[in-house]
Every structure is written in structure tokens, then in C-alpha cells.
Design a protein around this motif. Structure first.
Motif, PDB file in Angstrom:
ATOM      1  N   VAL A 234      10.374 -37.602  -7.638  1.00  0.00           N
ATOM      2  CA  VAL A 234      11.056 -37.127  -8.842  1.00  0.00           C
ATOM      3  C   VAL A 234      10.444 -35.802  -9.248  1.00  0.00           C
ATOM      4  N   VAL A 235      11.287 -34.825  -9.549  1.00  0.00           N
ATOM      5  CA  VAL A 235      10.824 -33.496  -9.965  1.00  0.00           C
ATOM      6  C   VAL A 235      11.399 -33.181 -11.334  1.00  0.00           C
ATOM      7  N   ILE A 236      10.542 -32.738 -12.236  1.00  0.00           N
ATOM      8  CA  ILE A 236      10.947 -32.374 -13.596  1.00  0.00           C
ATOM      9  C   ILE A 236      11.011 -30.858 -13.694  1.00  0.00           C
ATOM     10  N   GLY A 237      12.158 -30.347 -14.128  1.00  0.00           N
ATOM     11  CA  GLY A 237      12.322 -28.900 -14.299  1.00  0.00           C
ATOM     12  C   GLY A 237      13.154 -28.610 -15.528  1.00  0.00           C
ATOM     13  N   THR A 238      12.750 -29.173 -16.667  1.00  0.00           N
ATOM     14  CA  THR A 238      13.557 -29.097 -17.888  1.00  0.00           C
ATOM     15  C   THR A 238      13.372 -27.812 -18.682  1.00  0.00           C
ATOM     16  N   GLY A 239      12.455 -26.937 -18.258  1.00  0.00           N
ATOM     17  CA  GLY A 239      12.356 -25.614 -18.866  1.00  0.00           C
ATOM     18  C   GLY A 239      11.786 -25.593 -20.268  1.00  0.00           C
ATOM     19  N   THR A 240      12.115 -24.512 -20.972  1.00  0.00           N
ATOM     20  CA  THR A 240      11.657 -24.312 -22.346  1.00  0.00           C
ATOM     21  C   THR A 240      12.825 -23.863 -23.209  1.00  0.00           C
ATOM     22  N   ARG A 241      12.590 -23.828 -24.504  1.00  0.00           N
ATOM     23  CA  ARG A 241      13.590 -23.340 -25.457  1.00  0.00           C
ATOM     24  C   ARG A 241      12.896 -22.435 -26.463  1.00  0.00           C
ATOM     25  N   ALA A 242      13.692 -21.658 -27.184  1.00  0.00           N
ATOM     26  CA  ALA A 242      13.130 -20.753 -28.184  1.00  0.00           C
ATOM     27  C   ALA A 242      12.443 -21.538 -29.293  1.00  0.00           C
ATOM     28  N   SER A 243      11.256 -21.115 -29.647  1.00  0.00           N
ATOM     29  CA  SER A 243      10.515 -21.767 -30.742  1.00  0.00           C
ATOM     30  C   SER A 243      11.032 -21.267 -32.082  1.00  0.00           C
ATOM     31  N   VAL A 244      11.221 -22.184 -33.009  1.00  0.00           N
ATOM     32  CA  VAL A 244      11.544 -21.835 -34.391  1.00  0.00           C
ATOM     33  C   VAL A 244      10.388 -22.339 -35.239  1.00  0.00           C
ATOM     34  N   GLU A 245       9.565 -21.424 -35.705  1.00  0.00           N
ATOM     35  CA  GLU A 245       8.337 -21.793 -36.391  1.00  0.00           C
ATOM     36  C   GLU A 245       8.612 -22.469 -37.732  1.00  0.00           C
ATOM     37  N   ASP A 246       7.635 -23.216 -38.177  1.00  0.00           N
ATOM     38  CA  ASP A 246       7.749 -23.950 -39.433  1.00  0.00           C
ATOM     39  C   ASP A 246       7.453 -23.014 -40.604  1.00  0.00           C
ATOM     40  N   ILE A 247       8.394 -22.110 -40.845  1.00  0.00           N
ATOM     41  CA  ILE A 247       8.295 -21.154 -41.946  1.00  0.00           C
ATOM     42  C   ILE A 247       9.290 -21.571 -43.024  1.00  0.00           C
ATOM     43  N   PRO A 248       8.887 -21.619 -44.278  1.00  0.00           N
ATOM     44  CA  PRO A 248       9.809 -22.052 -45.335  1.00  0.00           C
ATOM     45  C   PRO A 248      11.137 -21.303 -45.292  1.00  0.00           C
ATOM     46  N   GLY A 249      12.226 -22.049 -45.170  1.00  0.00           N
ATOM     47  CA  GLY A 249      13.562 -21.470 -45.205  1.00  0.00           C
ATOM     48  C   GLY A 249      14.096 -20.985 -43.880  1.00  0.00           C
ATOM     49  N   LEU A 250      13.253 -20.923 -42.836  1.00  0.00           N
ATOM     50  CA  LEU A 250      13.709 -20.345 -41.572  1.00  0.00           C
ATOM     51  C   LEU A 250      14.743 -21.228 -40.881  1.00  0.00           C
ATOM     52  N   ALA A 251      14.450 -22.501 -40.740  1.00  0.00           N
ATOM     53  CA  ALA A 251      15.381 -23.393 -40.040  1.00  0.00           C
ATOM     54  C   ALA A 251      16.717 -23.487 -40.763  1.00  0.00           C
ATOM     55  N   THR A 252      16.677 -23.578 -42.092  1.00  0.00           N
ATOM     56  CA  THR A 252      17.921 -23.700 -42.868  1.00  0.00           C
ATOM     57  C   THR A 252      18.704 -22.389 -42.903  1.00  0.00           C
ATOM     58  N   ALA A 253      18.059 -21.283 -42.543  1.00  0.00           N
ATOM     59  CA  ALA A 253      18.767 -20.002 -42.463  1.00  0.00           C
ATOM     60  C   ALA A 253      19.628 -19.916 -41.211  1.00  0.00           C
ATOM     61  N   ASN A 254      19.501 -20.914 -40.336  1.00  0.00           N
ATOM     62  CA  ASN A 254      20.301 -20.967 -39.111  1.00  0.00           C
ATOM     63  C   ASN A 254      20.167 -19.678 -38.298  1.00  0.00           C
ATOM     64  N   PRO A 255      18.938 -19.329 -37.904  1.00  0.00           N
ATOM     65  CA  PRO A 255      18.736 -18.061 -37.197  1.00  0.00           C
ATOM     66  C   PRO A 255      19.311 -18.086 -35.799  1.00  0.00           C
TER      67      PRO A 255
END
Length: 474
Positions: free
Chosen positions: A149-170
Motif C-alpha cells: 500500500v502506498v500513500i500519496g495524499t499530498g498537502t493542502r493550503a494552510s489556513v492559520e488560526d487567525i481571528p476572522g480569517l476562516a470566516t472571511a472565506n479566503p
């Protein structure tokens, strides 16, 4: 998070190889082993062929080239061409990119068909050692057991835990590559590879662009002359640089109106924009795939723990590419494939000691191979520095592309320790030097070569014929 496994009468299907994630290293391994007659299954959640042909390398370079063409329109008078102006149709720019992506995906599908790899679209996760369950789009599920079995699921862009950043839908790079209208003002968080490539492209296509970077310099890990050259380039092209700044909060919604509050030099400031693009790093895709049920351990950074042969802590399970902590380049993931391919056939290849070239596809490009000055000084390695402005390469004058420089570090035995170029087609020039390094040629082999005039490669003769500066080890 451990996936929930419900009771089922599903009988596991047996395969020689099961791969989860169809990125660069994984797909070539699957195709190769299937061509050898092995029974291979590829589990892919969404992007057939991985991120590179769909949402990363190739699509971004497609958009960047459209921006390069736009820059030529803006410079038309410089080339003696009268122009009454031009407009950017962002929907058409993105449409060209989508057409290319579709063509690439179609090619991948045909290769899966011709090699005999079973491509399974669905959400895959481990439910035991070497055993995966796949939730299919129609609501059914399959279980796959692999001898390997080989795992190659990669990475994704990090969205840091900054107040309001995630809810701003960047935006991340994924959404930025799907824009049909130009942002009026794009604010990019991060002055690394992704942020810089998008910044210049969007600026040339007509957006106002600001980069907010927490470090004091762009590409802060590179040599100071590289960072300084990029900063000059971006300021000349009208990109606003906000350096040494720490984001404290975000308000509003990206795509409408957003305000970023940040601290710089002890003062709290704010900047308004219409869109935010987050480009501050990558997060490995290891959550929700049941790694603990497979006996696969993670590193402190959240990547899959592997040894120099890409073996995980679980017998019969390997990982490759970015999820395994390999340098975040498609060409390195391809080399991971070669390591797995050869070792599966009884070889003894390792990841240690290999060359890691890179190219930043700004205009002009930044490309590097081997030792940098910063690294040499940190390691107390003596070197001779050869350095010339790109204008000394006569081909650049015919192109009106004289910005930048190239430099090389040479050892006492005349071996090339490292090479950096900030200039037009830098990646191509760097590759020529890399080939010389692979062949263990002395710098004099390039200096004394007969190279076609006028070409960019001919500049290597000029570089290695220049007067070097000796930098002694401490």
C-alpha cells in the motif's frame, strides 16, 4: 480523526498494490507496476492525476504565461509597436487554463485505461493494516487489501488560526485559479513561492496587489541578493509590499470587502482589500484516513513518518511526495516514484543525498541548484564566487530582458558547488549547470565550451570567465 467503520458484509478485494492519492509519484508507480502485470488499484478522492495538472503547477504556469503576454502589450512601445491599449478578459484567461486541464485529465484517464490500473473515485481510508475502505459516490463502499500500500495524499493550503480569517472565506491557490473576474484589490498573505507567482500575475492582469509577509524579506530563506532583487522587481511593477508584519485579525468576506489588522514595527495598522489569498504554507493530508488503524505514525510536523526508503512505520506500507515530507516539488515526487519502483524490484535507492533543484516562475525567474551562499557560510565551506549581471549575457539585450544576475559557487578543486540565477528563463539555464554537476564536470568545462551565439546558455561562458571572489571558510 479516525473514520467511523460500520458493520458490513463487504469482502475485501485483493490487489498487489493499492495506492491512495493519484499525485505524481503515486500515478507513475501504479502505471508502471500495472504494465508489469500486477493488479493495481488507485483510489482518488477528486483530482485525477493529482494537484499538479489540476490545481497547482501547470494551471498556475498557464495563468502566469497569460500575464506575461499582457506584460508585452503593456511594453509594446518599447518594441516599436504602436498600441491603442488592451483589455483583459479574465474569463477567457481562466477558460484557456480550464481547457488545458481538461486535456491533461483526459490524457491521465486514457493512461489508466491502457495500463489496466483500476481507478476508483471515492473517499478512501484505512480500516486495518494494509486494508482500505472506499466510500463511493453512489453510497456504496468497497474494501481493498494490498500486498503493498502506498500513500500519496499530498498537502493542502494552510489556513492559520487567525481571528476572522476562516470566516472571511479566503482564496487559496485552488480558488484563485478559478477566478472569472479580476479582483479589484488582492491581498496576499505570504511572500513565498505561491504568493509571489500569483502576485505578479494578477498585477499584470490588472489587479491592485498587496503582499503581507511576516518576515523582513521575500523568500527570506534565500540569499540576500535574491530577496533584494525580487523586492525591487515587485515594487517596480507596482506591487505593494508590507514586510515584517504579523496579522492580528481579519474582518469582512473575501470577494466583497475585507480588512486586515496587522502589527508592524510595534504599531497596529490596517489594510483594506476586496480579496484575500492565503499562501502561508502547506498542511499534509493525513487527517481522516485512518492512519492509526494502519499502524502508520506521523512526525511532529504532521507528515507521515518514513525512512530513507520511504517506508512507513507499518509493514507493507510506503508513502511518497509531500505527505511524506519530501521537498514540495513535483520533480521530487517523481523521483520518489523511481525510488519505490526500484526498491520494489529489489534495489536499494534512498532519498538522502539527492539534488533538489527549484525554480520560482516569476518574471524573471529565480532558479537554484546545490549550495547557496547562505548555506556555505553557515557550514563554513570555502568557495569562489562567480557572479555577473544578466545584461552581460548578450541574448538578454536582444530580448530586452536584462534584469537580474547569475552566480555560481566553485570549490577549490574546480567542482561546481551551487548555482543561482535570477533572470529570464532561469530554470532552463540552471538545468544546464545541474547537468554539468551531475557529470561532475569542473566549471572550466562550461567556461571553455563552444556554445551557440547568441543564446542564454552562452552566458555561462561569460559567468565562468569572470573574475571570482574568494570566500574563505571561517
Amino acid at each position: 480523526m479516525t473514520p467511523t467503520v460500520t458493520g458490513s458484509n463487504v469482502t475485501p478485494e485483493e490487489y498487489d498494490l493499492v495506492v491512495i492519492g493519484s499525485g505524481e509519484g503515486s500515478k507513475f508507480l501504479a502505471w508502471t507496476l500495472a504494465r508489469q502485470g500486477q493488479r493495481v488499484a488507485m483510489v482518488e478522492r477528486k483530482w485525477i492525476g493529482g494537484s499538479c495538472p489540476n490545481i497547482a503547477c501547470l494551471p498556475s504556469k498557464n495563468i502566469i504565461h497569460s500575464a506575461k503576454v499582457a506584460s508585452y502589450f503593456a511594453r509594446a512601445a518599447e518594441f516599436g509597436i504602436a498600441s491603442k491599449g488592451y483589455t483583459i478578459d479574465m474569463a477567457a484567461v481562466t477558460g484557456r487554463k480550464r481547457k488545458m486541464v481538461k486535456e491533461l485529465v483526459d490524457i491521465h484517464v486514457r493512461v489508466y485505461e491502457t495500463t489496466g490500473v483500476e481507478l476508483i473515485l471515492g473517499q478512501g481510508y484505512f480500516i486495518g493494516p494494509q486494508l482500505l475502505q472506499v466510500d463511493l459516490p453512489d453510497g456504496t463502499r468497497r474494501q481493498l487489501h494490498g500486498k503493498k500500500v502506498v500513500i500519496g495524499t499530498g498537502t493542502r493550503a494552510s489556513v492559520e488560526d487567525i481571528p476572522g480569517l476562516a470566516t472571511a472565506n479566503p482564496l487559496t491557490h485552488v480558488e484563485a485559479l478559478e477566478l472569472d473576474t479580476l479582483p479589484q484589490h488582492l491581498l496576499i498573505l505570504g511572500g513565498g513561492y505561491i504568493g509571489l507567482e500569483f502576485a505578479q500575475a494578477m498585477r499584470r492582469l490588472g489587479s491592485k496587489v498587496s503582499i503581507l509577509e511576516r518576515n523582513a524579506n521575500l523568500l527570506h530563506r534565500e540569499d540576500p541578493d535574491v530577496s533584494a532583487g525580487l523586492e525591487t522587481l515587485f515594487r517596480e511593477e507596482g506591487v505593494d509590499l508590507v514586510l515584517n508584519a504579523t496579522v492580528e485579525g481579519v474582518s469582512g468576506v473575501s470577494g466583497q470587502s475585507v480588512t486586515i489588522t496587522y502589527k508592524q514595527d510595534g504599531q497596529t495598522k490596517a489594510i483594506e482589500a476586496t480579496h484575500i489569498l492565503v499562501a502561508t504554507g502547506r498542511t499534509p493530508n493525513t487527517d481522516g484516513i485512518g492512519l492509526e488503524l494502519a499502524g502508520v505514525e506521523l512526525t511532529a510536523s504532521g507528515h507521515i513518518k518514513v525512512n530513507e526508503k520511504l517506508e512507513t512505520t507499518a509493514p507493507g506500507v510506503w508513502a511518497n511526495g509531500e505527505v511524506a515530507g519530501s521537498p514540495q516539488f513535483t520533480h521530487i515526487a517523481f523521483d520518489d516514484f523511481r525510488i519505490l519502483r526500484d526498491n520494489f524490484a529489489g534495489g536499494n535507492r534512498v532519498t538522502t543525498g539527492r539534488q533538489v533543484p527549484f525554480a520560482l516562475f516569476t518574471d524573471p525567474e529565480v532558479a537554484h541548484i546545490g549550495l547557496s551562499e547562505t548555506e556555505a557560510k553557515k557550514k563554513n565551506i570555502a568557495y569562489r564566487l562567480f557572479k555577473i549581471p544578466m545584461a552581460a549575457d548578450l541574448r538578454t539585450r536582444t530580448l530586452s530582458e536584462t534584469r537580474g544576475f547569475m552566480k555560481a559557487l566553485v570549490a577549490e578543486d574546480d567542482g561546481i558547488l551551487g548555482f543561482t540565477v535570477f533572470g529570464v528563463d532561469g530554470g532552463e539555464i540552471m538545468s544546464a549547470v545541474q547537468i554539468a554537476m551531475i557529470g561532475h564536470l569542473p566549471y572550466t568545462a562550461l567556461r571553455d565550451a563552444i556554445l551557440t551565439h547568441p543564446t542564454l546558455m552562452e552566458g555561462l561562458i561569460v559567468l565562468f570567465s569572470s573574475m571570482p571572489t574568494t570566500v574563505a571558510a571561517k
